[in-house]
Scaffold this motif. Structure first.
Motif, short mmCIF file in Angstrom:
data_model
loop_
_atom_site.label_atom_id
_atom_site.label_comp_id
_atom_site.label_asym_id
_atom_site.label_seq_id
_atom_site.Cartn_x
_atom_site.Cartn_y
_atom_site.Cartn_z
N THR A 45 44.37 44.93 43.47
CA THR A 45 44.99 46.24 42.53
C THR A 45 43.87 47.66 42.20
OG1 THR A 45 44.12 43.36 41.41
CG2 THR A 45 44.05 45.58 40.43
N ASN A 46 43.39 48.08 43.39
CA ASN A 46 42.57 49.45 43.63
C ASN A 46 43.36 50.22 43.66
OD1 ASN A 46 40.33 48.00 42.17
ND2 ASN A 46 38.71 47.65 43.90
N PHE A 47 43.60 49.60 44.92
CA PHE A 47 44.94 50.39 45.99
C PHE A 47 45.77 50.58 44.88
CE2 PHE A 47 48.57 50.51 48.75
CZ PHE A 47 48.36 51.79 49.27
N LEU A 48 46.43 49.88 43.77
CA LEU A 48 47.92 49.28 43.38
C LEU A 48 47.34 50.47 42.43
CD1 LEU A 48 50.25 49.18 41.93
CD2 LEU A 48 49.55 47.47 40.78
N ILE B 185 31.37 33.14 50.97
CA ILE B 185 32.91 33.48 51.50
C ILE B 185 33.76 32.00 51.56
CG2 ILE B 185 34.56 34.21 52.74
CD1 ILE B 185 33.14 36.43 51.40
N SER B 186 34.97 31.87 50.56
CA SER B 186 35.78 30.54 51.13
C SER B 186 37.04 30.77 50.95
CB SER B 186 35.19 29.50 49.73
OG SER B 186 35.81 30.01 49.14
N SER B 187 38.03 30.35 51.54
CA SER B 187 38.74 30.79 50.77
C SER B 187 39.52 30.85 49.43
CB SER B 187 40.25 29.33 51.28
OG SER B 187 39.84 27.76 50.36
N THR B 188 39.42 30.38 48.43
CA THR B 188 39.63 30.57 47.04
C THR B 188 39.14 32.13 46.53
OG1 THR B 188 39.36 27.87 46.16
CG2 THR B 188 39.20 30.17 44.70
N PHE B 189 37.61 32.25 47.06
CA PHE B 189 36.91 32.93 47.41
C PHE B 189 38.05 34.79 48.10
CE2 PHE B 189 32.84 37.17 47.61
CZ PHE B 189 33.09 36.70 46.35
N ARG B 190 38.12 34.73 49.25
CA ARG B 190 38.51 35.34 49.71
C ARG B 190 40.08 35.72 48.92
NH1 ARG B 190 37.53 32.32 54.61
NH2 ARG B 190 36.60 34.28 56.24
N ILE B 191 40.44 34.66 48.16
CA ILE B 191 41.81 35.44 47.18
C ILE B 191 41.54 36.40 46.18
CG2 ILE B 191 43.88 34.22 45.32
CD1 ILE B 191 44.17 32.22 47.63
N ILE B 192 40.68 35.63 45.37
CA ILE B 192 40.22 37.00 44.51
C ILE B 192 39.82 38.52 45.00
CG2 ILE B 192 38.13 37.08 42.64
CD1 ILE B 192 38.05 34.05 43.17
N GLU B 193 39.23 38.41 46.22
CA GLU B 193 38.86 39.42 46.95
C GLU B 193 40.17 40.17 47.61
OE1 GLU B 193 35.15 41.09 47.97
OE2 GLU B 193 35.27 40.05 46.17
N TYR B 194 40.76 39.02 48.00
CA TYR B 194 42.04 39.98 48.17
C TYR B 194 42.49 40.62 46.75
CZ TYR B 194 41.69 37.97 52.58
OH TYR B 194 41.53 38.23 54.03
N ALA B 195 43.05 39.95 45.77
CA ALA B 195 43.61 40.12 44.36
C ALA B 195 42.63 41.83 44.15
CB ALA B 195 43.68 39.58 43.73
N LYS B 196 41.32 42.44 44.01
CA LYS B 196 40.42 42.97 43.35
C LYS B 196 41.18 43.45 44.69
CE LYS B 196 36.31 44.10 42.65
NZ LYS B 196 36.45 45.14 42.59
#
Length: 320
Positions: A293-296, A279-290
């Motif tokens: 997206t699923n919620f939307l 887990i890194s800050s970049t990977f967190r951004i990808i996970e948050y985006a995912k």
């Protein structure tokens, strides 16, 4: 129009250019809406109610006041739209840019007084509407297609949706096949892939958010099943985009870790993460985006099925 259709004695119709008088709605836009409404309704009658279509002999359009400039504009618009009407094609009311600008003005002028959206909700809706101008290439394509008719515009939207879905997938295939030639290490290729993919994904997300939060001022979908099919393509676009980001992240952050095409798709579809990925800050951004997206898409799917059930219930009541 329903009264005209159901009254057999009506042969001549007078249509005002609604709201272009004291209300102050822009005459050019109002006249385009009036002309397109008449044309589309006549085409509908010709397909489904030939008697009503043949009965109407003349239709007069009334222009408020003795305004020579308005009459000149009306004649110019009529001549512009005449080829489409002669080909018996459905017309688009107004082009994409005018339509989007009218949404912005409508929100700013009436959200507080008539719809009771205040401060945060009003500004959110206004910013969402204005943000669509950032994605002017998409609006330009739809605007140009709309000049050739309603059907052509719908076809252009479907083709655009399909091509946008392919963009992140093609980038993923490109890096997978050209990786041995240094494509992944090339910052130019990586930067271009990330920028273009974020651009098309942001275009799709803002468009979908507008469907949810601006539903009260935007026109409803002409075909719900078509909307569902396009929504599936939108979701695949998001899946492929997130797979691309995961693929690039793993290859750049972990040079010794060989993430393949199918590993990237496993992440996009199933959320499967390689055990070596930390887990890194970049990977967190990808996970948050995912997650976002699923919620939307869950919200959109729920809204679609709710509207579909209401429509079926209404049709059942009508049959009774």
């Amino acid at each position: 129009m329903k009264i005209i259709e159901e009254t057999p004695d009506i042969e001549k119709v007078i249509m005002p250019v609604i709201s272009s008088g004291n209300y102050g709605f822009p005459f050019t836009t109002a006249f385009r809406i009036t002309l397109a409404s008449i044309n589309n309704q006549l085409l509908k009658w010709k397909e489904h109610n030939v008697d009503a279509f043949n009965r109407i002999k003349k239709i007069y359009i009334v222009i408020y006041g003795e305004n020579s400039a308005a009459i000149d504009n009306a004649l110019r618009i009529y001549e512009e739209c005449e080829p489409v009407m002669q080909q018996e094609k459905r017309m688009v009311y107004i082009n994409g840019f005018r339509s989007q600008w009218s949404y912005c003005r409508e929100i700013w002028k009436n959200d507080s007084d008539k719809r009771y959206y205040f401060t945060i909700s009003k500004m959110f809706r206004w910013l969402l509407a204005i943000s669509r101008f950032v994605f002017f290439p998409s609006m330009f394509v739809r605007n140009q297609a709309g000049k050739k008719g309603w059907k052509f515009r719908r076809e252009a939207i479907e083709i655009e949706t399909f091509l946008k879905m392919l963009i992140p997938l093609m980038w993923l295939v490109f890096f997978e096949t050209q990786g041995k030639y240094g494509a992944i290490e090339n910052i130019y290729w990586r930067g271009m892939a990330i920028f273009i993919t974020i651009w098309v994904m942001a275009d799709t997300v803002t468009c979908l958010l507008a469907l949810i939060f601006l539903a009260d001022i935007q026109g409803p979908s002409a075909n719900q099943l078509r909307s569902l099919i396009l929504l599936i393509f939108n979701y695949l676009e998001m899946v492929f985009g997130l797979s691309l980001f995961y693929y690039l992240y793993c290859h750049c952050e972990y040079t010794e870790l060989k993430i393949g095409f199918w590993n990237a798709l496993d992440y996009g579809v199933l959320g499967a993460v390689h055990s070596a990925v930390k887990i890194s800050s970049t990977f967190r951004i990808i996970e948050y985006a995912k997650s976002g997206t699923n919620f939307l898409f869950m919200a959109l799917a729920f809204g679609f099925f709710s509207a579909h059930l209401k429509q079926r219930s209404y049709l059942s009541d009508m049959e009774k």
